[in-house]
Motif scaffolding. Structure first.
Motif, PDB file in Angstrom:
ATOM      1  N   GLY A 325      14.194   4.643  -5.311  1.00  9.69           N
ATOM      2  CA  GLY A 325      14.806   4.537  -3.984  1.00  9.69           C
ATOM      3  C   GLY A 325      14.230   3.538  -3.018  1.00  9.69           C
ATOM      4  N   PRO A 326      12.895   3.393  -2.897  1.00  9.62           N
ATOM      5  CA  PRO A 326      12.358   2.520  -1.852  1.00  9.62           C
ATOM      6  C   PRO A 326      12.859   1.082  -1.966  1.00  9.62           C
ATOM      7  CG  PRO A 326      10.620   3.932  -2.714  1.00  9.62           C
ATOM      8  CD  PRO A 326      11.818   4.123  -3.603  1.00  9.62           C
ATOM      9  N   GLY A 327      13.465   0.589  -0.896  1.00 11.29           N
ATOM     10  CA  GLY A 327      13.861  -0.806  -0.824  1.00 11.29           C
ATOM     11  C   GLY A 327      14.978  -1.224  -1.752  1.00 11.29           C
ATOM     12  N   LEU A 328      15.774  -0.278  -2.301  1.00 16.74           N
ATOM     13  CA  LEU A 328      16.815  -0.656  -3.259  1.00 16.74           C
ATOM     14  C   LEU A 328      18.037  -1.271  -2.601  1.00 16.74           C
ATOM     15  CD1 LEU A 328      16.943   2.299  -5.823  1.00 16.74           C
ATOM     16  CD2 LEU A 328      15.890   0.055  -6.098  1.00 16.74           C
ATOM     17  N   ARG A 329      18.222  -1.063  -1.309  1.00 20.14           N
ATOM     18  CA  ARG A 329      19.475  -1.348  -0.608  1.00 20.14           C
ATOM     19  C   ARG A 329      20.578  -0.456  -1.190  1.00 20.14           C
ATOM     20  NH1 ARG A 329      18.406  -5.794   2.758  1.00 20.14           N
ATOM     21  NH2 ARG A 329      16.886  -7.273   1.933  1.00 20.14           N
ATOM     22  N   GLN A 330      21.851  -0.738  -0.851  1.00 15.52           N
ATOM     23  CA  GLN A 330      22.891   0.238  -1.179  1.00 15.52           C
ATOM     24  C   GLN A 330      24.145  -0.408  -1.788  1.00 15.52           C
ATOM     25  OE1 GLN A 330      23.463   3.268   1.995  1.00 15.52           O
ATOM     26  NE2 GLN A 330      21.674   2.343   2.998  1.00 15.52           N
ATOM     27  N   GLN A 331      23.937  -1.375  -2.676  1.00 17.40           N
ATOM     28  CA  GLN A 331      25.060  -1.945  -3.403  1.00 17.40           C
ATOM     29  C   GLN A 331      25.714  -0.861  -4.262  1.00 17.40           C
ATOM     30  OE1 GLN A 331      25.942  -5.298  -3.046  1.00 17.40           O
ATOM     31  NE2 GLN A 331      24.377  -5.295  -1.451  1.00 17.40           N
ATOM     32  N   THR A 439       5.262   3.826  11.056  1.00 19.45           N
ATOM     33  CA  THR A 439       5.341   2.389  10.816  1.00 19.45           C
ATOM     34  C   THR A 439       6.057   2.139   9.497  1.00 19.45           C
ATOM     35  OG1 THR A 439       4.013   0.352  10.650  1.00 19.45           O
ATOM     36  CG2 THR A 439       3.084   2.326   9.672  1.00 19.45           C
ATOM     37  N   ALA A 440       6.722   1.008   9.387  1.00 20.36           N
ATOM     38  CA  ALA A 440       7.502   0.690   8.189  1.00 20.36           C
ATOM     39  C   ALA A 440       6.625   0.729   6.941  1.00 20.36           C
ATOM     40  CB  ALA A 440       8.136  -0.694   8.342  1.00 20.36           C
ATOM     41  N   GLY A 441       7.129   1.371   5.900  1.00 23.35           N
ATOM     42  CA  GLY A 441       6.411   1.428   4.629  1.00 23.35           C
ATOM     43  C   GLY A 441       5.601   2.683   4.430  1.00 23.35           C
ATOM     44  N   SER A 442       5.377   3.454   5.503  1.00 25.56           N
ATOM     45  CA  SER A 442       4.582   4.666   5.381  1.00 25.56           C
ATOM     46  C   SER A 442       5.225   5.648   4.400  1.00 25.56           C
ATOM     47  CB  SER A 442       4.411   5.325   6.757  1.00 25.56           C
ATOM     48  OG  SER A 442       3.637   6.497   6.680  1.00 25.56           O
ATOM     49  N   GLY A 443       6.559   5.764   4.446  1.00 28.55           N
ATOM     50  CA  GLY A 443       7.253   6.656   3.530  1.00 28.55           C
ATOM     51  C   GLY A 443       7.167   6.200   2.083  1.00 28.55           C
ATOM     52  N   ASP A 444       7.153   4.875   1.870  1.00 24.12           N
ATOM     53  CA  ASP A 444       7.012   4.342   0.509  1.00 24.12           C
ATOM     54  C   ASP A 444       5.659   4.734  -0.079  1.00 24.12           C
ATOM     55  OD1 ASP A 444       9.482   3.076   0.942  1.00 24.12           O
ATOM     56  OD2 ASP A 444       8.489   1.294   1.760  1.00 24.12           O
ATOM     57  N   VAL A 445       4.648   4.747   0.777  1.00 27.09           N
ATOM     58  CA  VAL A 445       3.302   5.136   0.338  1.00 27.09           C
ATOM     59  C   VAL A 445       3.297   6.610  -0.078  1.00 27.09           C
ATOM     60  CG1 VAL A 445       0.894   5.399   1.054  1.00 27.09           C
ATOM     61  CG2 VAL A 445       2.194   3.382   1.755  1.00 27.09           C
ATOM     62  N   LEU A 446       3.931   7.468   0.729  1.00 25.99           N
ATOM     63  CA  LEU A 446       4.004   8.893   0.380  1.00 25.99           C
ATOM     64  C   LEU A 446       4.698   9.078  -0.962  1.00 25.99           C
ATOM     65  CD1 LEU A 446       3.698  11.915   1.075  1.00 25.99           C
ATOM     66  CD2 LEU A 446       5.882  11.763   2.271  1.00 25.99           C
ATOM     67  N   THR A 447       5.789   8.367  -1.172  1.00 22.68           N
ATOM     68  CA  THR A 447       6.505   8.457  -2.446  1.00 22.68           C
ATOM     69  C   THR A 447       5.601   8.080  -3.610  1.00 22.68           C
ATOM     70  OG1 THR A 447       8.648   8.022  -1.423  1.00 22.68           O
ATOM     71  CG2 THR A 447       8.438   7.482  -3.762  1.00 22.68           C
ATOM     72  N   GLY A 448       4.844   7.003  -3.445  1.00 18.86           N
ATOM     73  CA  GLY A 448       3.935   6.573  -4.504  1.00 18.86           C
ATOM     74  C   GLY A 448       2.844   7.591  -4.785  1.00 18.86           C
ATOM     75  N   ILE A 449       2.307   8.205  -3.717  1.00 22.17           N
ATOM     76  CA  ILE A 449       1.245   9.196  -3.900  1.00 22.17           C
ATOM     77  C   ILE A 449       1.761  10.395  -4.688  1.00 22.17           C
ATOM     78  CG2 ILE A 449      -0.256  10.837  -2.699  1.00 22.17           C
ATOM     79  CD1 ILE A 449      -0.417   8.813  -0.382  1.00 22.17           C
ATOM     80  N   ILE A 450       2.897  10.936  -4.275  1.00 21.08           N
ATOM     81  CA  ILE A 450       3.438  12.116  -4.951  1.00 21.08           C
ATOM     82  C   ILE A 450       3.760  11.802  -6.408  1.00 21.08           C
ATOM     83  CG2 ILE A 450       5.367  13.744  -5.011  1.00 21.08           C
ATOM     84  CD1 ILE A 450       5.507  13.490  -1.943  1.00 21.08           C
ATOM     85  N   LEU A 487      -2.328   0.357  13.049  1.00 24.66           N
ATOM     86  CA  LEU A 487      -2.205   0.921  11.712  1.00 24.66           C
ATOM     87  C   LEU A 487      -0.968   0.382  10.992  1.00 24.66           C
ATOM     88  CD1 LEU A 487      -3.836   3.048  10.103  1.00 24.66           C
ATOM     89  CD2 LEU A 487      -2.156   4.729  10.818  1.00 24.66           C
ATOM     90  N   MET A 488      -1.148  -0.001   9.721  1.00 23.54           N
ATOM     91  CA  MET A 488      -0.043  -0.431   8.863  1.00 23.54           C
ATOM     92  C   MET A 488      -0.025   0.440   7.623  1.00 23.54           C
ATOM     93  SD  MET A 488      -0.047  -4.589   9.008  1.00 23.54           S
ATOM     94  CE  MET A 488      -1.500  -4.723   7.975  1.00 23.54           C
ATOM     95  N   ALA A 489       1.117   0.424   6.918  1.00 25.63           N
ATOM     96  CA  ALA A 489       1.250   1.256   5.726  1.00 25.63           C
ATOM     97  C   ALA A 489       0.195   0.926   4.681  1.00 25.63           C
ATOM     98  CB  ALA A 489       2.653   1.095   5.147  1.00 25.63           C
ATOM     99  N   SER A 490      -0.122  -0.349   4.547  1.00 25.15           N
ATOM    100  CA  SER A 490      -1.128  -0.737   3.548  1.00 25.15           C
ATOM    101  C   SER A 490      -2.505  -0.186   3.890  1.00 25.15           C
ATOM    102  CB  SER A 490      -1.185  -2.258   3.413  1.00 25.15           C
ATOM    103  OG  SER A 490      -1.404  -2.871   4.670  1.00 25.15           O
ATOM    104  N   ASP A 491      -2.754   0.088   5.176  1.00 22.39           N
ATOM    105  CA  ASP A 491      -4.033   0.691   5.557  1.00 22.39           C
ATOM    106  C   ASP A 491      -4.152   2.111   5.015  1.00 22.39           C
ATOM    107  OD1 ASP A 491      -4.753  -1.575   7.076  1.00 22.39           O
ATOM    108  OD2 ASP A 491      -3.645  -0.825   8.813  1.00 22.39           O
ATOM    109  N   ILE A 492      -3.033   2.814   4.938  1.00 21.61           N
ATOM    110  CA  ILE A 492      -3.062   4.171   4.376  1.00 21.61           C
ATOM    111  C   ILE A 492      -3.527   4.121   2.930  1.00 21.61           C
ATOM    112  CG2 ILE A 492      -1.685   6.248   3.914  1.00 21.61           C
ATOM    113  CD1 ILE A 492       0.246   5.306   6.129  1.00 21.61           C
ATOM    114  N   ILE A 493      -3.006   3.153   2.176  1.00 18.71           N
ATOM    115  CA  ILE A 493      -3.429   2.987   0.779  1.00 18.71           C
ATOM    116  C   ILE A 493      -4.912   2.638   0.711  1.00 18.71           C
ATOM    117  CG2 ILE A 493      -3.057   1.689  -1.355  1.00 18.71           C
ATOM    118  CD1 ILE A 493      -0.179   1.166  -0.365  1.00 18.71           C
ATOM    119  N   GLN A 494      -5.357   1.771   1.620  1.00 11.90           N
ATOM    120  CA  GLN A 494      -6.757   1.350   1.632  1.00 11.90           C
ATOM    121  C   GLN A 494      -7.704   2.531   1.812  1.00 11.90           C
ATOM    122  OE1 GLN A 494      -7.608  -1.674   4.577  1.00 11.90           O
ATOM    123  NE2 GLN A 494      -9.808  -1.237   4.524  1.00 11.90           N
TER     124      GLN A 494
END
Length: 505
Positions: A325-331, A439-450, A487-494
């Motif tokens: 889902g992350p960033g797929l757009r909706q074609q 912030t943008a991308g925070s949800g993508d990080v959660l998806t990756g963690i789970i 804070l940025m999403a990549s900081d959460i990963i860091q």
């Protein structure tokens, strides 16, 4: 921490009285002492105090606090509202104690007409009008009183619950008729309504006061709502075997990204790897190949035949978990590939972002989702899945619980207190995280963690609970060092390694 309904709170009071044992009036006295300590620790006796007490037990608490403050040389004025000439037994008892003590000279019992006092900026108003038993919006004279208090410059302290706020459902409440407290001193535990963002304007600074209700009663009483705590998360952590290798640490498949949105795939993939997955395969459009290889060299890239969009399913027979889902757009061809990929994948699956939006555009597909699917919508994404906007957070939570039960799914409503709705109807609220994570991308990080935790072998519910907590904890650690504004999403990963280390230590 269990979150009890208003009915359960009263049951717990009665359980404490029966099994301690303790009289109701003495339990009220215990609560009043805790409230008085909290007030005297924050404001000294130079601050004039105005107490507004209702006819029930919340008013009884307020009267007891007024008496105790007067005993410590506070200048206290009391207004007891008894318009139906009917006080609760304990409220009446505390009225008598005040009158017998002869310490409070400015005591007014309001039976019909009320001439309100002048409320000044240097005054402390104690709101003890209505507590957790309220089940309908305030109206008439009490609504006018609330508005009068709210427009004053005084500091307002509410006992247990700001008057007018119901402990659970405020969907049809009249919000203009709710006290806007500067401080809420709630007894024993948070109330469900305190976890919803639209109610924060009424609560102000929240302090939870332990009044020593029965621990046995708390253990025995079932709760549909709980707040996740670190001690519980620690028990869910799976230790890494000393003889582990990448082959038995789980393989994750990430289906993410489109041309111009490779960042979503990068963030989800990095978070998945940081969460312990032995191997991560990424299905992404061909044009994202180079940036993925450079940004995440540890990942295996499986490029789609389409240059810009995910358009074809990928073999998932050998994967242990999948995120899509992350960033797929909706074609439309992406949507068809999405439902095909979900239906053919036997591994635990997390659907997020555009994956959810495509399901919302094809709501009939919801019935085709496999059992135990995990969905992680933010409020607007959930409203789209639901098919109509929700009036407030309580209604949204109720709808999410119904959907989780109906689909036998795990639904994480993202927010300050992210809520994990389980297939059995129970809800787990997360206690970590901060506003900097908006912030943008925070949800993508959660998806990756789970997804990484699922690949590692965590059960669905445990992966969701641990994932929410780790995500918020990493954000808290990042904010502590970097500040929330930057804070940025990549900081959460860091900061994920520090979060894992804290829980594993």
């Amino acid at each position: 921490m269990k979150i009890f309904t208003s009915n359960q709170i009263h049951e717990l009071d009665h359980y404490t009285m029966e099994h301690e044992p303790i009289r109701s009036i003495d339990l009220m006295e215990r609560a009043a002492k805790a409230l008085t300590r909290a007030i005297t620790s924050k404001w000294d006796s130079q601050k004039p105090v105005i107490v507004f007490a209702g006819p029930g037990n919340n008013g009884g608490d307020a009267l007891a606090v007024a008496r105790m403050l007067s005993e410590q040389s506070y200048q206290v004025s009391v207004y007891l509202f008894n318009i139906n000439n009917k006080l609760s037994e304990d409220c009446a008892a505390n009225k008598k104690r005040i009158l017998d003590a002869h310490r409070i000279k400015d005591f007014t019992e309001v039976i019909d007409e009320f001439d309100p006092p002048q409320l000044e900026a240097n005054m402390l108003v104690i709101d003890g009008l209505f507590g957790s038993g309220l089940n309908k919006p305030l109206a008439g004279g009490f609504a006018s009183l609330v508005k009068y208090i709210n427009q004053s410059p005084s500091t307002i302290v509410s006992i247990d619950v700001p008057s007018g706020l119901m402990t659970e459902d405020n969907t049809y409440n009249v919000r203009a008729n709710i006290i806007r407290a500067d401080v809420t001193l709630t007894l024993q535990q948070k109330k469900l309504a305190f976890l919803f963002p639209e109610n924060q304007q009424f609560i102000g600074e929240l302090k939870i006061l332990d009044i020593r209700l029965s621990e046995e009663g708390i253990r025995k009483m079932d709760a549909q709502f709980v707040v996740l705590e670190e001690t519980e998360v620690r028990t869910l952590m799976i230790p890494r075997n000393e003889f582990s290798h990448k082959g038995n640490m789980g393989t994750a498949l990430i289906v993410a990204g489109s041309y111009g949105m490779a960042g979503a795939a990068i963030l989800a993939t990095k978070a998945c790897l940081r969460s312990g997955a032995g191997k991560v395969i990424v299905r992404t459009p061909r044009r994202n190949n180079d940036v993925m290889q450079i940004s995440v060299p540890e990942a295996i890239i499986n490029p789609d035949h389409d240059e810009k969009y995910f358009s074809e399913t990928v073999d998932s027979d050998d994967v242990d978990a999948m995120a899509i889902g992350p960033g797929l757009r909706q074609q439309e061809n992406t949507a068809i590939a999405l439902i095909s990929q979900i239906r053919r994948t036997q591994a635990p699956t997390v659907v997020d972002a555009d994956g959810l939006n495509m399901l919302a555009n094809h709501r009939a597909w919801l019935q085709q989702l496999p059992k135990n699917i995990i969905m992680t919508p933010h409020p607007k994404e959930f409203d789209r899945l639901n098919g109509s906007p929700c009036a407030d957070s309580y209604e949204r939570l109720s709808k999410a619980r119904d959907m989780a039960e109906h689909l036998h799914a795990y639904i994480i409503l993202k927010g300050h207190y992210s809520a994990l709705c389980l297939p059995n109807g129970n809800v787990i609220f997360n206690s970590t995280g901060n506003a900097g994570m908006a912030t943008a991308g925070s949800g993508d990080v959660l998806t990756g963690i789970i997804t990484g935790l699922l690949a590692r072998g965590y059960k669905h519910a445990d992966a969701c609970a641990v994932g929410m907590y780790l995500h918020g904890l990493a954000g808290d650690l990042a904010a502590r060092q970097l500040g929330m504004e930057s804070l940025m999403a990549s900081d959460i990963i860091q900061f994920l390694p520090q979060a894992f280390k804290r829980l594993n230590d």
